[in-house]
Design a protein around this motif. Structure first.
Motif, PDB file in Angstrom:
ATOM      1  N   TRP A  11       3.055   5.803  -3.750  1.00 10.78           N
ATOM      2  CA  TRP A  11       4.132   4.759  -4.396  1.00 10.78           C
ATOM      3  C   TRP A  11       3.950   3.694  -3.100  1.00 10.78           C
ATOM      4  CZ3 TRP A  11       3.764   4.397  -9.099  1.00 10.78           C
ATOM      5  CH2 TRP A  11       3.843   5.501 -10.018  1.00 10.78           C
ATOM      6  N   TYR A  12       4.242   4.184  -1.831  1.00  8.87           N
ATOM      7  CA  TYR A  12       4.321   3.326  -0.750  1.00  8.87           C
ATOM      8  C   TYR A  12       3.259   2.410  -0.459  1.00  8.87           C
ATOM      9  CZ  TYR A  12       8.461   5.746   0.489  1.00  8.87           C
ATOM     10  OH  TYR A  12       9.969   6.247   0.690  1.00  8.87           O
ATOM     11  N   LEU A  13       2.009   3.159  -0.799  1.00  7.09           N
ATOM     12  CA  LEU A  13       0.522   2.177  -0.430  1.00  7.09           C
ATOM     13  C   LEU A  13       0.597   1.263  -1.604  1.00  7.09           C
ATOM     14  CD1 LEU A  13      -1.606   5.529   0.058  1.00  7.09           C
ATOM     15  CD2 LEU A  13      -1.116   3.807   1.611  1.00  7.09           C
ATOM     16  N   LEU A  52      -7.726   3.555  -2.787  1.00  2.88           N
ATOM     17  CA  LEU A  52      -8.506   4.928  -2.748  1.00  2.88           C
ATOM     18  C   LEU A  52      -7.365   6.020  -2.164  1.00  2.88           C
ATOM     19  CD1 LEU A  52     -11.078   6.389  -2.872  1.00  2.88           C
ATOM     20  CD2 LEU A  52     -11.666   5.777  -0.816  1.00  2.88           C
ATOM     21  N   LEU A  53      -6.829   5.334  -0.913  1.00  2.00           N
ATOM     22  CA  LEU A  53      -5.834   6.377  -0.403  1.00  2.00           C
ATOM     23  C   LEU A  53      -4.685   6.828  -1.699  1.00  2.00           C
ATOM     24  CD1 LEU A  53      -5.400   4.954   2.985  1.00  2.00           C
ATOM     25  CD2 LEU A  53      -6.724   6.728   2.511  1.00  2.00           C
ATOM     26  N   SER A  57      -3.927  10.460  -2.882  1.00  2.44           N
ATOM     27  CA  SER A  57      -2.506  10.995  -2.623  1.00  2.44           C
ATOM     28  C   SER A  57      -1.911  11.574  -4.072  1.00  2.44           C
ATOM     29  CB  SER A  57      -1.436   9.983  -2.417  1.00  2.44           C
ATOM     30  OG  SER A  57      -0.212  10.419  -2.307  1.00  2.44           O
ATOM     31  N   TRP A  58      -2.130  10.588  -5.131  1.00  4.13           N
ATOM     32  CA  TRP A  58      -1.780  10.971  -6.569  1.00  4.13           C
ATOM     33  C   TRP A  58      -2.507  11.955  -6.933  1.00  4.13           C
ATOM     34  CZ3 TRP A  58      -4.314  11.047 -11.034  1.00  4.13           C
ATOM     35  CH2 TRP A  58      -3.379  11.221 -12.195  1.00  4.13           C
ATOM     36  N   LEU A  71     -12.851  11.860  -4.937  1.00  8.10           N
ATOM     37  CA  LEU A  71     -12.225  10.590  -4.033  1.00  8.10           C
ATOM     38  C   LEU A  71     -12.588  10.728  -2.639  1.00  8.10           C
ATOM     39  CD1 LEU A  71      -8.947   9.725  -6.261  1.00  8.10           C
ATOM     40  CD2 LEU A  71     -11.192   8.579  -6.337  1.00  8.10           C
ATOM     41  N   GLY A  72     -12.557  11.908  -2.061  1.00  5.95           N
ATOM     42  CA  GLY A  72     -12.657  12.256  -0.674  1.00  5.95           C
ATOM     43  C   GLY A  72     -14.183  12.036  -0.474  1.00  5.95           C
TER      44      GLY A  72
END
Length: 272
Positions: A11-13, A52-53, A57-58, A71-72
């Protein structure tokens, strides 16, 4: 229980992307067709990196481990592209310095702040991949990579107090102070993140110290004649040489991190 720390990081990203659009609207998005190609490449690749980050995280906090791993693996190939996009901004600034009023004053100084950040980003990503089996260190290293993007974003939003520009020798003093305030904000956020998890937050500590050093470069190294000569040399290099070098550094970070993080043969799997 989430599989990894920083359960609200996505959410911050996403919020950071929205803030970046707001910050760069007057100087970039509102003049989209007049912007240099390097700005376009950096804007697209940096936005893709943040998405992507956020997706990583999600996915892990939704226990979609397969998607997280996919994704990694994608990040191994995308990171060199992201780093090449960041180098395109340096090249654009170097070429604009002789004619652009802002870059005539701040071009070399901004490069002294932003240029070393490419190496910091490469180190953070390499550590993230190398420590992918240590969730807290892995997450901290990846989530530290957006922090070098904060100074130009914050610097375009935070108003500069008039008292800071009084008697300044720079022709555009407010911009210089906005850069300093942006760097200070990024350093403070990195320090806070480290203080919250000092045991596994080494990447945030390294990032805070590195950004503090780069901020010093803005007012020291960036003002020297030798650095100005280096910027003129950079402006003469081809697009392929500059972007290719950055992409090669990113690829080296991906490869060495992947090799360093391999599980030894015969080693038992460590539960998350």
């Amino acid at each position: 229980m989430p599989l990894m720390p920083y359960c609200r990081a996505h959410w911050y990203l996403l919020a950071l992307i929205a803030v970046a659009v707001f910050a760069f609207w007057p100087g970039y998005f509102a003049t989209w067709y007049d912007a240099r190609w390097g700005m376009h490449l950096h804007g697209i690749t940096a936005t893709g990196w943040l998405l992507l980050l956020a997706g990583q995280s999600w996915s892990i906090h939704q226990r979609r481990v397969g998607l997280h791993r996919a994704l990694g693996r994608a990040s191994l190939f995308y990171f060199p592209v992201f780093l090449a996009g960041a180098s395109a901004v340096l090249l654009s600034m170097a070429r604009a310095t002789p004619t652009h009023p802002l870059y005539q004053v701040y071009g070399a100084r901004l490069a002294a702040l932003d240029g070393p950040s490419l190496l910091l980003l490469a180190w953070l990503f390499q550590r993230a991949i190398a420590e992918r089996r240590q969730p807290r260190r892995h997450a901290a290293s990846l989530l530290a990579t957006p922090l070098p993007l904060l100074p130009p974003i914050v610097g375009r939003i935070v108003p500069v107090p008039e008292m800071l520009t009084a008697g300044a020798s720079d022709p555009i003093p407010a911009f210089g102070w906005s850069v300093r305030l942006g760097a200070l904000a990024a350093i403070a956020i990195a320090a806070i993140l480290y203080a919250r998890r000092p045991r596994d937050g080494q990447p945030f500590l390294v990032t805070a110290l590195a950004l503090a050093l780069f901020a010093v470069f803005f007012d020291t190294l960036g003002r020297t004649a030798a650095w100005a000569d280096a910027m003129r040399w950079l402006a003469q290099q081809t697009d392929v040489a500059v972007l290719g070098t950055a992409a090669a550094i990113g690829a080296a970070a991906s490869w060495t991190g992947w090799v360093a993080g391999r599980r030894p043969r015969g080693a038992a799997a460590v539960p998350a």
